[in-house]
Enzyme design. Sequence first.
Site, short mmCIF file in Angstrom:
data_model
loop_
_atom_site.label_atom_id
_atom_site.label_comp_id
_atom_site.label_asym_id
_atom_site.label_seq_id
_atom_site.Cartn_x
_atom_site.Cartn_y
_atom_site.Cartn_z
N HIS A 29 1.02 -1.25 0.05
CA HIS A 29 0.03 0.04 -0.01
C HIS A 29 0.78 1.29 -0.05
O HIS A 29 1.85 1.22 0.66
CB HIS A 29 -0.96 -0.03 1.25
CG HIS A 29 -1.73 1.42 1.58
ND1 HIS A 29 -1.34 1.81 2.74
CD2 HIS A 29 -2.38 1.78 0.82
CE1 HIS A 29 -2.06 3.06 2.67
NE2 HIS A 29 -2.84 3.15 1.46
N HIS A 60 2.28 11.16 -1.33
CA HIS A 60 1.39 10.59 -0.19
C HIS A 60 1.65 11.54 0.69
O HIS A 60 2.53 11.50 1.93
CB HIS A 60 1.62 9.35 0.07
CG HIS A 60 0.79 9.00 1.19
ND1 HIS A 60 1.02 8.11 2.41
CD2 HIS A 60 -0.54 8.90 1.28
CE1 HIS A 60 -0.14 7.78 2.96
NE2 HIS A 60 -1.04 8.30 2.32
#
Length: 316
Positions: free
Chosen positions: A31, A106
């Site tokens: 992930h 991110h």
Amino acid sequence: MAEKVPADWMGSLGPGLSALPLANLAIPGSHDSFSFWVDEESPIGADQAASVRRLARIALVKKLIKKWSVTQSLTFKEQLESGIRYFDLRVSSRADEAGEEIYFLHGLFGMKVRDGLTAINTFLRHHGREVVFLDFNHFYAMTHGHHTRLIDMLQEIFGSKLGTAEHVENVTLQSLWKKGVQVLVFYHSGLSRECAFLWPGRTMPAPWANTTSVQELLRFLESALSERSKLSTFHVSQAILTPRLHTVLRGFKAGLKDTLVHRNLPIILSWIKSQKPGIKGVNIITSDFVELVDFAEAVIGLNNLLLEDETPTAQS
């Protein structure tokens, strides 16, 4: 200590598994695969709310965002060597830079996409029967020019290793080996229609539980799997917990790994070990910090259950 997963585990699968559709196999993934490094000096990304971007002028806020943006410890090379074959990729341009450069993102900006893809290609050059899934599922601040640059970059780096989009049920390791294909690119944008090697995002659904509760997560994963047989697609079970604001405040100094992941991964791993692959079962499973438990080994080991189905019953 967990047994080391062979770096050539796909190439080592026998004909009983390599002839099955890839959508039926159990495949480990990560992930936010690129988040092993994020730049604390970079601007806050467009994936964050405007209020967070304003607060990030305070140095301490950026340190906090970094603690909660990093979801992996292993580099691409290390993930590949440990058995990971699916990569969750989120990309963006940078407003503070001129030009068409593209970065992973991110919360904070990570490495250049070109550098990450080159690292993956280097591994594939030395492991000719391994196949990776590159899932470009979030795009931020991307103009048509940025998309064109990224698509050209994929073609330049991987070349003939790229697999043309086709019916998912027809894709097996054996069929890809015959064609020399090692890279399947999933592109969650309408631009996927413009290039033969871009698989539409709908062929790689990855339902997201968006919860801090491990029990709620497991119920969600089971529910998503119950719907899977209606679709002719790959399937990602996101075995991850997502922090909320109160989670971050409670674990202010600790970060994601120590607050949510460490204590819940053993429970998630037990769920994984209870699963079975197949068109009605698990396919790709993703995790944070994939090295903390024997995650990749457990997922890959599920494929042995498919061989048991083919073993004839002994005659009395």
